[in-house]
Design an enzyme around this catalytic site. Structure first.
Site, PDB file in Angstrom:
ATOM      1  N   HIS A 177       6.006  -0.814  -2.657  1.00 35.31           N
ATOM      2  CA  HIS A 177       5.482  -0.162  -3.865  1.00 35.31           C
ATOM      3  C   HIS A 177       5.520   1.351  -3.744  1.00 35.31           C
ATOM      4  O   HIS A 177       4.846   2.065  -4.480  1.00 35.31           O
ATOM      5  CB  HIS A 177       4.053  -0.642  -4.156  1.00 35.31           C
ATOM      6  CG  HIS A 177       4.002  -2.090  -4.561  1.00 35.31           C
ATOM      7  ND1 HIS A 177       2.844  -2.829  -4.551  1.00 35.31           N
ATOM      8  CD2 HIS A 177       4.978  -2.938  -4.959  1.00 35.31           C
ATOM      9  CE1 HIS A 177       3.109  -4.066  -4.945  1.00 35.31           C
ATOM     10  NE2 HIS A 177       4.397  -4.170  -5.191  1.00 35.31           N
ATOM     11  N   ASN A 191       0.830  -1.196   0.000  1.00 33.80           N
ATOM     12  CA  ASN A 191       0.000   0.000   0.000  1.00 33.80           C
ATOM     13  C   ASN A 191       0.869   1.253   0.000  1.00 33.80           C
ATOM     14  O   ASN A 191       1.976   1.247   0.521  1.00 33.80           O
ATOM     15  CB  ASN A 191      -0.955  -0.007   1.202  1.00 33.80           C
ATOM     16  CG  ASN A 191      -1.849  -1.238   1.206  1.00 33.80           C
ATOM     17  OD1 ASN A 191      -2.098  -1.819   0.152  1.00 33.80           O
ATOM     18  ND2 ASN A 191      -2.276  -1.667   2.371  1.00 33.80           N
TER      19      ASN A 191
HETATM   20  C1  BV8 Z   1       8.791  -5.637 -11.193  1.00 34.16           C
HETATM   21  C2  BV8 Z   1       1.783   1.028  -6.656  1.00 34.16           C
HETATM   22  C3  BV8 Z   1      10.742  -6.101 -12.483  1.00 34.16           C
HETATM   23  C4  BV8 Z   1       1.040   1.935  -7.578  1.00 34.16           C
HETATM   24  C5  BV8 Z   1       1.489  -1.275  -7.422  1.00 34.16           C
HETATM   25  C6  BV8 Z   1       6.269 -12.287 -12.881  1.00 34.16           C
HETATM   26  C7  BV8 Z   1       5.151 -12.886 -13.422  1.00 34.16           C
HETATM   27  C8  BV8 Z   1       4.130 -12.117 -13.999  1.00 34.16           C
HETATM   28  C9  BV8 Z   1       4.222 -10.713 -14.010  1.00 34.16           C
HETATM   29  C10 BV8 Z   1       5.312 -10.136 -13.460  1.00 34.16           C
HETATM   30  C11 BV8 Z   1       6.332 -10.900 -12.898  1.00 34.16           C
HETATM   31  N1  BV8 Z   1       7.278 -10.046 -12.438  1.00 34.16           N
HETATM   32  C12 BV8 Z   1       6.893  -8.778 -12.700  1.00 34.16           C
HETATM   33  C13 BV8 Z   1       5.695  -8.803 -13.330  1.00 34.16           C
HETATM   34  C14 BV8 Z   1       4.938  -7.653 -13.790  1.00 34.16           C
HETATM   35  C15 BV8 Z   1       4.149  -7.002 -12.660  1.00 34.16           C
HETATM   36  C16 BV8 Z   1       3.079  -7.915 -12.118  1.00 34.16           C
HETATM   37  O1  BV8 Z   1       3.222  -8.477 -11.050  1.00 34.16           O
HETATM   38  N2  BV8 Z   1       1.972  -8.025 -12.818  1.00 34.16           N
HETATM   39  C17 BV8 Z   1       0.876  -8.806 -12.270  1.00 34.16           C
HETATM   40  C18 BV8 Z   1      -0.431  -8.097 -12.524  1.00 34.16           C
HETATM   41  C19 BV8 Z   1       0.915 -10.197 -12.870  1.00 34.16           C
HETATM   42  N3  BV8 Z   1       5.008  -6.586 -11.581  1.00 34.16           N
HETATM   43  C20 BV8 Z   1       5.709  -5.452 -11.707  1.00 34.16           C
HETATM   44  O2  BV8 Z   1       5.701  -4.777 -12.723  1.00 34.16           O
HETATM   45  C21 BV8 Z   1       6.544  -5.028 -10.519  1.00 34.16           C
HETATM   46  N4  BV8 Z   1       7.859  -4.682 -10.979  1.00 34.16           N
HETATM   47  O3  BV8 Z   1       8.627  -6.781 -10.918  1.00 34.16           O
HETATM   48  O4  BV8 Z   1       9.940  -5.149 -11.830  1.00 34.16           O
HETATM   49  C22 BV8 Z   1       9.990  -6.607 -13.709  1.00 34.16           C
HETATM   50  C23 BV8 Z   1       9.226  -5.724 -14.484  1.00 34.16           C
HETATM   51  C24 BV8 Z   1       8.548  -6.213 -15.604  1.00 34.16           C
HETATM   52  C25 BV8 Z   1       8.620  -7.576 -15.947  1.00 34.16           C
HETATM   53  C26 BV8 Z   1       9.369  -8.445 -15.130  1.00 34.16           C
HETATM   54  C27 BV8 Z   1      10.062  -7.965 -14.017  1.00 34.16           C
HETATM   55  C28 BV8 Z   1       5.955  -3.787  -9.890  1.00 34.16           C
HETATM   56  C29 BV8 Z   1       4.628  -4.115  -9.258  1.00 34.16           C
HETATM   57  C30 BV8 Z   1       4.146  -2.904  -8.423  1.00 34.16           C
HETATM   58  C31 BV8 Z   1       2.977  -2.235  -9.109  1.00 34.16           C
HETATM   59  N5  BV8 Z   1       2.474  -1.154  -8.255  1.00 34.16           N
HETATM   60  N6  BV8 Z   1       1.112  -0.280  -6.607  1.00 34.16           N
HETATM   61  C32 BV8 Z   1      -0.321   2.282  -7.062  1.00 34.16           C
HETATM   62  O5  BV8 Z   1      -0.720   1.802  -5.981  1.00 34.16           O
HETATM   63  O6  BV8 Z   1      -0.987   3.058  -7.758  1.00 34.16           O
HETATM   64  S1  BV8 Z   1       0.693  -2.744  -7.327  1.00 34.16           S
HETATM   65  C33 BV8 Z   1      -0.872  -2.533  -6.724  1.00 34.16           C
HETATM   66  O7  BV8 Z   1      -1.428  -3.833  -6.710  1.00 34.16           O
HETATM   67  C34 BV8 Z   1      -0.993  -2.049  -5.299  1.00 34.16           C
HETATM   68  O8  BV8 Z   1       0.242  -1.957  -4.624  1.00 34.16           O
HETATM   69  C35 BV8 Z   1      -1.805  -3.150  -4.680  1.00 34.16           C
HETATM   70  O9  BV8 Z   1      -1.631  -3.248  -3.330  1.00 34.16           O
HETATM   71  C36 BV8 Z   1      -1.204  -4.280  -5.402  1.00 34.16           C
HETATM   72  C37 BV8 Z   1      -1.723  -5.642  -5.298  1.00 34.16           C
HETATM   73  O10 BV8 Z   1      -3.009  -5.612  -5.177  1.00 34.16           O
HETATM   74  P1  BV8 Z   1      -3.591  -5.917  -3.695  1.00 34.16           P
HETATM   75  O11 BV8 Z   1      -2.937  -5.053  -2.705  1.00 34.16           O
HETATM   76  O12 BV8 Z   1      -3.549  -7.362  -3.462  1.00 34.16           O
HETATM   77  O13 BV8 Z   1      -4.998  -5.351  -3.902  1.00 34.16           O
HETATM   78  P2  BV8 Z   1      -6.118  -6.107  -4.695  1.00 34.16           P
HETATM   79  O14 BV8 Z   1      -7.174  -5.135  -4.988  1.00 34.16           O
HETATM   80  O15 BV8 Z   1      -5.488  -6.886  -5.794  1.00 34.16           O
HETATM   81  O16 BV8 Z   1      -6.654  -7.178  -3.641  1.00 34.16           O
HETATM   82  C38 BV8 Z   1      -7.221  -6.741  -2.447  1.00 34.16           C
HETATM   83  C39 BV8 Z   1      -7.491  -8.005  -1.650  1.00 34.16           C
HETATM   84  O17 BV8 Z   1      -8.018  -7.593  -0.399  1.00 34.16           O
HETATM   85  C40 BV8 Z   1      -8.508  -8.906  -2.295  1.00 34.16           C
HETATM   86  O18 BV8 Z   1      -8.007 -10.236  -2.293  1.00 34.16           O
HETATM   87  C41 BV8 Z   1      -9.744  -8.795  -1.391  1.00 34.16           C
HETATM   88  O19 BV8 Z   1     -10.375 -10.047  -1.211  1.00 34.16           O
HETATM   89  C42 BV8 Z   1      -9.130  -8.379  -0.090  1.00 34.16           C
HETATM   90  N7  BV8 Z   1      -9.984  -7.517   0.735  1.00 34.16           N
HETATM   91  C43 BV8 Z   1     -10.828  -6.539   0.342  1.00 34.16           C
HETATM   92  N8  BV8 Z   1     -11.384  -5.966   1.438  1.00 34.16           N
HETATM   93  C44 BV8 Z   1     -10.846  -6.600   2.510  1.00 34.16           C
HETATM   94  C45 BV8 Z   1      -9.948  -7.584   2.065  1.00 34.16           C
HETATM   95  N9  BV8 Z   1      -9.259  -8.374   2.894  1.00 34.16           N
HETATM   96  C46 BV8 Z   1      -9.458  -8.206   4.210  1.00 34.16           C
HETATM   97  N10 BV8 Z   1     -10.297  -7.277   4.729  1.00 34.16           N
HETATM   98  C47 BV8 Z   1     -11.006  -6.470   3.909  1.00 34.16           C
HETATM   99  N11 BV8 Z   1     -11.841  -5.557   4.433  1.00 34.16           N
END
Ligand code: BV8
Length: 258
Positions: A127, A110
């Protein structure tokens, strides 16, 4: 006693016995403060945009005004809301572990600064943070309080633009945050994934590092995720409710009654 009550008591005992704990949080922990998560549909103006499309350097380069407006809207909400009982419970657990000279590292995805405002001290923002912005040309950083949001995008004083100090998809995570995370993960005997969909890399792989080092693994999340069937213990529920329950169970076990 229901299974989740049993799980809550067991997690509390694991926290009490742990020598070193790593917690990984995601947007779900801030959800109960009123901040939307990445995967819950947004209402209003931003409902037609996909956060995964906006949180990228390409989106910023293509439309700096739109992306700057989006982050302006997000930080105005982040500074408006309050930490919730889930944030406070994590800070209490950290204090309790530090009193017993045990390790406690909170790694968060976050960018809203709510963990720090909720009392957590050892926070690794993997992040980045929305509360600091930097010049796209020089990298010079400035706190929000020193930036005028009277035009979008915001020109820096060196002819560049100001952007939030967050890690966009496709960008590397800060070296210091990666180092701190892997140091804590390599030493922990309890890993807790809380309020995250466990889908964004490399954070989603942290649980593997902890497990390879023999750590017990716990998930607290509203919905099932790709790691739900892998962890040792899971509690499906809102973190703002479950974490204070765990803290209450910990007090009982600790006999402190604080
Ligand atoms: C990188 C900042 C080197 C900005 C964010 C390997 C495989 C596949 C893809 C990749 C890989 N390596 C890298 C990638 C690419 C990419 C990636 O992971 N893509 C994903 C979509 C597959 N990663 C990157 O680019 C990272 N960089 O690795 O550099 C590289 C680069 C390219 C290629 C290779 C290597 C950088 C990633 C960072 C991105 N920036 N945030 C901003 O916030 O605006 S990520 C963003 O998503 C937020 O930080 C957020 O927190 C995060 C993840 O989401 P969650 O936090 O989990 O939030 P989400 O909505 O998804 O889920 C919420 C959960 O809460 C749900 O499960 C829900 O059920 C639950 N919930 C809801 N309410 C409640 C609750 N739980 C409890 N109580 C509640 N009340």
């Amino acid at each position: 006693m229901t299974t989740s009550e049993q799980a809550v008591r067991e997690i509390a005992a694991w926290i009490r016995d742990a020598r070193s704990i790593v917690v990984l949080t995601g947007a779900g922990v801030s959800a109960e403060s009123g901040l939307s998560t990445f995967r819950d549909p947004e209402e209003g103006l931003w409902s037609k945009y996909d956060p995964m499309e906006l949180a990228t350097i390409d989106a910023f380069n293509a439309n700096p005004e739109l992306v700057t407006r989006w982050y302006h809207w997000r930080f105005t909400r982040a500074i408006d809301v309050e930490p919730n009982p889930g944030h406070h419970a994590l800070a209490q657990i950290e204090r309790l572990k530090h009193q017993h000279d045990s390790g406690f590292t909170l790694i968060t995805q976050n960018i809203d600064g709510l963990h720090q405002r909720g009392g957590s001290s050892n926070v690794v923002e993997i992040h980045g943070t929305i509360l600091t912005w930097r010049c796209t040309k020089t990298g010079a950083e400035r706190p929000l309080s020193e930036i005028e949001f009277d035009q979008f995008p915001i020109p820096s004083d060196t002819g560049g633009l100001m952007r939030p100090c967050v890690v966009w998809f496709g960008e590397q995570l800060p070296e210091s945050a990666i180092r701190a995370s892997f140091e804590a993960l390599s030493d922990c005997d309890l890993f807790m994934s809380i309020g995250t969909s466990a889908t964004v890399q490399p954070a989603a792989s942290f649980i593997e590092v902890a497990r390879e080092n023999g750590a017990r693994t716990v998930e607290i999340n509203r919905d099932p995720t790709p790691i739900t069937d892998e962890v040792d213990l899971t509690v499906l529920g809102p973190s703002g409710l479950v974490l204070p329950e765990i803290m209450d169970a910990l007090r009982e076990l600790d006999g402190s009654g604080q």
